[in-house]
Write a protein that holds these residues in place. Structure first.
Motif, PDB file in Angstrom:
ATOM      1  N   GLY A   5       4.924  -7.732   5.390  1.00 45.06           N
ATOM      2  CA  GLY A   5       5.884  -6.734   5.817  1.00 45.06           C
ATOM      3  C   GLY A   5       5.393  -5.313   5.861  1.00 45.06           C
ATOM      4  O   GLY A   5       6.137  -4.403   6.245  1.00 45.06           O
ATOM      5  N   SER A   6       4.139  -5.065   5.462  1.00 41.83           N
ATOM      6  CA  SER A   6       3.623  -3.699   5.436  1.00 41.83           C
ATOM      7  C   SER A   6       2.436  -3.548   6.379  1.00 41.83           C
ATOM      8  O   SER A   6       1.731  -4.509   6.673  1.00 41.83           O
ATOM      9  N   VAL A   7       2.253  -2.326   6.868  1.00 41.60           N
ATOM     10  CA  VAL A   7       1.070  -1.976   7.652  1.00 41.60           C
ATOM     11  C   VAL A   7       0.357  -0.858   6.899  1.00 41.60           C
ATOM     12  O   VAL A   7       0.909   0.212   6.740  1.00 41.60           O
ATOM     13  N   PRO A   8      -0.833  -1.116   6.373  1.00 43.53           N
ATOM     14  CA  PRO A   8      -1.585  -2.375   6.426  1.00 43.53           C
ATOM     15  C   PRO A   8      -1.008  -3.414   5.477  1.00 43.53           C
ATOM     16  O   PRO A   8      -0.086  -3.124   4.702  1.00 43.53           O
ATOM     17  N   GLY A   9      -1.579  -4.623   5.533  1.00 44.73           N
ATOM     18  CA  GLY A   9      -1.215  -5.638   4.565  1.00 44.73           C
ATOM     19  C   GLY A   9      -1.730  -5.261   3.190  1.00 44.73           C
ATOM     20  O   GLY A   9      -2.556  -4.365   3.040  1.00 44.73           O
ATOM     21  N   PRO A  10      -1.239  -5.910   2.136  1.00 42.48           N
ATOM     22  CA  PRO A  10      -1.619  -5.542   0.767  1.00 42.48           C
ATOM     23  C   PRO A  10      -3.089  -5.797   0.475  1.00 42.48           C
ATOM     24  O   PRO A  10      -3.732  -6.628   1.107  1.00 42.48           O
ATOM     25  N   MET A  11      -3.595  -5.045  -0.514  1.00 46.20           N
ATOM     26  CA  MET A  11      -4.971  -5.243  -0.960  1.00 46.20           C
ATOM     27  C   MET A  11      -5.015  -6.330  -2.027  1.00 46.20           C
ATOM     28  O   MET A  11      -4.147  -6.399  -2.899  1.00 46.20           O
ATOM     29  N   MET A  12      -6.053  -7.158  -1.950  1.00 41.77           N
ATOM     30  CA  MET A  12      -6.318  -8.168  -2.969  1.00 41.77           C
ATOM     31  C   MET A  12      -7.570  -7.748  -3.738  1.00 41.77           C
ATOM     32  O   MET A  12      -8.574  -7.378  -3.125  1.00 41.77           O
ATOM     33  N   VAL A  13      -7.528  -7.819  -5.064  1.00 43.67           N
ATOM     34  CA  VAL A  13      -8.669  -7.437  -5.895  1.00 43.67           C
ATOM     35  C   VAL A  13      -9.100  -8.622  -6.752  1.00 43.67           C
ATOM     36  O   VAL A  13      -8.271  -9.237  -7.436  1.00 43.67           O
ATOM     37  N   VAL A  14     -10.384  -8.937  -6.697  1.00 39.22           N
ATOM     38  CA  VAL A  14     -10.986  -9.970  -7.542  1.00 39.22           C
ATOM     39  C   VAL A  14     -12.347  -9.453  -7.998  1.00 39.22           C
ATOM     40  O   VAL A  14     -12.746  -8.337  -7.664  1.00 39.22           O
ATOM     41  N   HIS A  15     -13.046 -10.275  -8.777  1.00 39.21           N
ATOM     42  CA  HIS A  15     -14.401  -9.938  -9.193  1.00 39.21           C
ATOM     43  C   HIS A  15     -15.407 -10.901  -8.548  1.00 39.21           C
ATOM     44  O   HIS A  15     -15.045 -12.027  -8.181  1.00 39.21           O
ATOM     45  N   GLU A  16     -16.605 -10.445  -8.427  1.00 37.04           N
ATOM     46  CA  GLU A  16     -17.669 -11.272  -7.854  1.00 37.04           C
ATOM     47  C   GLU A  16     -17.759 -12.597  -8.607  1.00 37.04           C
ATOM     48  O   GLU A  16     -17.781 -12.633  -9.835  1.00 37.04           O
ATOM     49  N   PRO A  63       0.836  -1.205   0.000  1.00 33.88           N
ATOM     50  CA  PRO A  63       0.000   0.000   0.000  1.00 33.88           C
ATOM     51  C   PRO A  63       0.872   1.257   0.000  1.00 33.88           C
ATOM     52  O   PRO A  63       2.024   1.215   0.450  1.00 33.88           O
ATOM     53  N   PRO A  64       0.379   2.377  -0.545  1.00 37.76           N
ATOM     54  CA  PRO A  64      -1.012   2.631  -0.925  1.00 37.76           C
ATOM     55  C   PRO A  64      -1.375   2.126  -2.313  1.00 37.76           C
ATOM     56  O   PRO A  64      -2.473   2.385  -2.805  1.00 37.76           O
ATOM     57  N   PHE A  65      -0.448   1.407  -2.945  1.00 39.19           N
ATOM     58  CA  PHE A  65      -0.692   0.955  -4.305  1.00 39.19           C
ATOM     59  C   PHE A  65      -1.479  -0.354  -4.304  1.00 39.19           C
ATOM     60  O   PHE A  65      -1.517  -1.085  -3.312  1.00 39.19           O
ATOM     61  N   ILE A  66      -2.080  -0.646  -5.442  1.00 36.30           N
ATOM     62  CA  ILE A  66      -2.927  -1.826  -5.608  1.00 36.30           C
ATOM     63  C   ILE A  66      -2.461  -2.552  -6.861  1.00 36.30           C
ATOM     64  O   ILE A  66      -2.142  -1.904  -7.867  1.00 36.30           O
ATOM     65  N   HIS A  67      -2.385  -3.857  -6.800  1.00 32.25           N
ATOM     66  CA  HIS A  67      -1.889  -4.614  -7.945  1.00 32.25           C
ATOM     67  C   HIS A  67      -2.752  -4.362  -9.187  1.00 32.25           C
ATOM     68  O   HIS A  67      -3.950  -4.039  -9.077  1.00 32.25           O
ATOM     69  N   PRO A  68      -2.182  -4.463 -10.397  1.00 28.50           N
ATOM     70  CA  PRO A  68      -2.964  -4.244 -11.629  1.00 28.50           C
ATOM     71  C   PRO A  68      -4.182  -5.150 -11.675  1.00 28.50           C
ATOM     72  O   PRO A  68      -4.122  -6.325 -11.289  1.00 28.50           O
ATOM     73  N   HIS A  69      -5.296  -4.596 -12.148  1.00 26.11           N
ATOM     74  CA  HIS A  69      -6.530  -5.369 -12.221  1.00 26.11           C
ATOM     75  C   HIS A  69      -7.474  -4.728 -13.236  1.00 26.11           C
ATOM     76  O   HIS A  69      -7.356  -3.540 -13.545  1.00 26.11           O
ATOM     77  N   GLU A  70      -8.397  -5.515 -13.745  1.00 23.52           N
ATOM     78  CA  GLU A  70      -9.440  -5.001 -14.621  1.00 23.52           C
ATOM     79  C   GLU A  70     -10.586  -4.462 -13.768  1.00 23.52           C
ATOM     80  O   GLU A  70     -10.962  -5.081 -12.772  1.00 23.52           O
ATOM     81  N   GLN A  71     -11.150  -3.328 -14.172  1.00 25.31           N
ATOM     82  CA  GLN A  71     -12.283  -2.790 -13.426  1.00 25.31           C
ATOM     83  C   GLN A  71     -13.571  -3.535 -13.747  1.00 25.31           C
ATOM     84  O   GLN A  71     -14.476  -3.605 -12.916  1.00 25.31           O
ATOM     85  N   ALA A  72     -13.666  -4.073 -14.949  1.00 26.77           N
ATOM     86  CA  ALA A  72     -14.819  -4.874 -15.369  1.00 26.77           C
ATOM     87  C   ALA A  72     -14.307  -6.002 -16.249  1.00 26.77           C
ATOM     88  O   ALA A  72     -13.231  -5.896 -16.852  1.00 26.77           O
ATOM     89  N   THR A  73     -15.060  -7.090 -16.304  1.00 29.29           N
ATOM     90  CA  THR A  73     -14.622  -8.224 -17.102  1.00 29.29           C
ATOM     91  C   THR A  73     -15.821  -8.938 -17.721  1.00 29.29           C
ATOM     92  O   THR A  73     -16.894  -9.002 -17.113  1.00 29.29           O
ATOM     93  N   LYS A  74     -15.603  -9.444 -18.923  1.00 28.72           N
ATOM     94  CA  LYS A  74     -16.617 -10.265 -19.580  1.00 28.72           C
ATOM     95  C   LYS A  74     -16.283 -11.751 -19.472  1.00 28.72           C
ATOM     96  O   LYS A  74     -17.071 -12.598 -19.905  1.00 28.72           O
TER      97      LYS A  74
END
Length: 389
Positions: A97-108, A53-64
């Protein structure tokens, strides 16, 4: 060393631990699987490397694309951290190793498959409780591991939003591990992306993740902050401070100034920025000085329509929220916990550095500061008495 047996004795979790293998077996039993469950073994897999953090791993905002299994690997680190400009040190417990821990991003509809590693160099048993997961204490029952162990947990992302995760080994260990740094966040995006209150698509140009943490650092007889050789050595003194419910530090991303100066988050005029804010333990009130929350999911759940044009929003302890803002002016924006004592005295301040061209229509200094001038003819200066009573 705190091993699993001594931990269970402290927190009274022997029954929970005994139930965990049975729960795991039941969860994987074909008879227990719902009829509509996917054959996970046939789903595509994606390995994601987590970032700090504060960065977030690359991800798609929407997916088909259809659902997939998203693989993450996270290592628990017990380490000393400096949390303010005075050199105050804490024996922190962290995810990756970071506070907070890293963010995980997935889709529903995706499956999160986490390999959680507790290196032999650590001294404590740890686990992970996902507020976004269903059953077994959010996975906490199935992930308690001693130093030198690892575990793999898979759970289905069946609801959208931003959620907290944290260590929850049981009893008094839970708050201590959390305020020692062991929390993070998950973002489960709708498969078709974010929407406004009318159902129209919302996209962001940048995304940042801010984790707010309260620390409780013991002091010595002279009022100076104490230091310790290990997390276990600090436990008794730290719990005494924790029980007073008055933090010594309230900071963003692990330390005072972690997101200011050269570490300020950046943007450009005209860019829409997603700000995810998580607090695993205490209520907080994010506010962007000079800006607003154009769209705010205050409770962090994307199935609910966002609120509009908020000045300050409320994040409940143990939850995460999300806000979208399009920057309209260049400059330095302070992003604070609007308990201003915590922002200015205890450390809960971050900065956005925004590049672009100033818009006089939105704000203009009509005249610079200077001596108080004469009043207009016939007007009475409020600084002078009239002599009338």
């Amino acid at each position: 060393m705190f091993n699993r047996r001594s931990l269970m004795k402290v927190v009274g979790l022997t029954a929970v631990a005994a139930a965990a293998p049975a729960a795991a077996a039941q969860a994987t039993s074909p008879a227990a699987a719902p009829a509509q469950a996917l054959d996970v073994s046939r789903l595509p897999r994606e390995q994601v490397e987590l970032v700090a953090p504060p960065f977030i791993h690359p991800h798609e905002q929407a997916t088909k694309a259809g659902p997939k299994v998203v693989e993450f690997r996270m290592v628990i680190e017990e380490k000393e951290l400096v949390i303010d400009s005075h050199g105050t040190k804490v024996q922190a417990m962290t995810f990756n190793g970071s506070v907070p821990g890293p963010m995980m991003v997935v889709h529903e509809g995706d499956y999160v498959e986490l390999t959680l590693v507790n290196p032999a160099t650590n001294s404590m048993a740890h686990n992970i409780d996902f507020h976004s997961a269903t059953g077994a204490l959010g996975g906490g029952e199935l992930t308690l591991i001693n130093p030198g162990e690892q575990v793999v947990l898979r759970w289905k992302a069946d609801r959208t939003g931003v959620f907290v995760y944290h260590c929850a080994p049981g009893g008094p260990m839970v708050p201590w591990h959390v305020v020692s740094g062991m929390s993070g966040a998950v973002m489960v995006l709708p498969r078709d992306g974010l929407k406004d209150e009318k159902g129209q698509p919302l996209k962001y140009d940048r995304a940042y993740y801010i984790g707010e943490n309260d620390f409780y650092v013991p002091r010595d007889a002279k009022g100076k902050f104490k230091t310790y050789d290990s997390p276990g050595d600090s436990y008794a003194d730290t719990v005494e401070v924790m029980r007073k419910l008055t933090p010594t530090h309230v900071v963003f991303n692990g330390r005072e100034g972690a997101l200011t100066g050269k570490n300020a988050m950046t943007a450009k005029v005209g860019e829409r920025v997603l700000i995810v804010h998580a607090q695993a333990n205490r209520d907080t009130r994010p506010h962007l000085i000079g800006g607003h929350g154009d769209y705010v999911w205050e409770a962090g759940k994307f199935a609910n329509p966002p609120q509009r044009d908020l000045e300050t929003w409320f994040i409940r302890g143990g939850s995460a929220g999300a806000a979208l803002y399009t920057f309209k002016q260049p400059g330095i924006y302070a992003y604070v916990n609007h308990n201003l004592i915590e922002a200015f005295e205890l450390g809960a301040t971050a900065h956005f550095k925004v590049d672009g061209t100033w818009n006089d229509d939105l704000m203009k200094q009509v005249s610079p500061p200077g001596p108080i001038g004469p009043t207009k003819t016939g007007a009475v200066s409020p600084l002078k008495p009239t002599g009338k009573h």
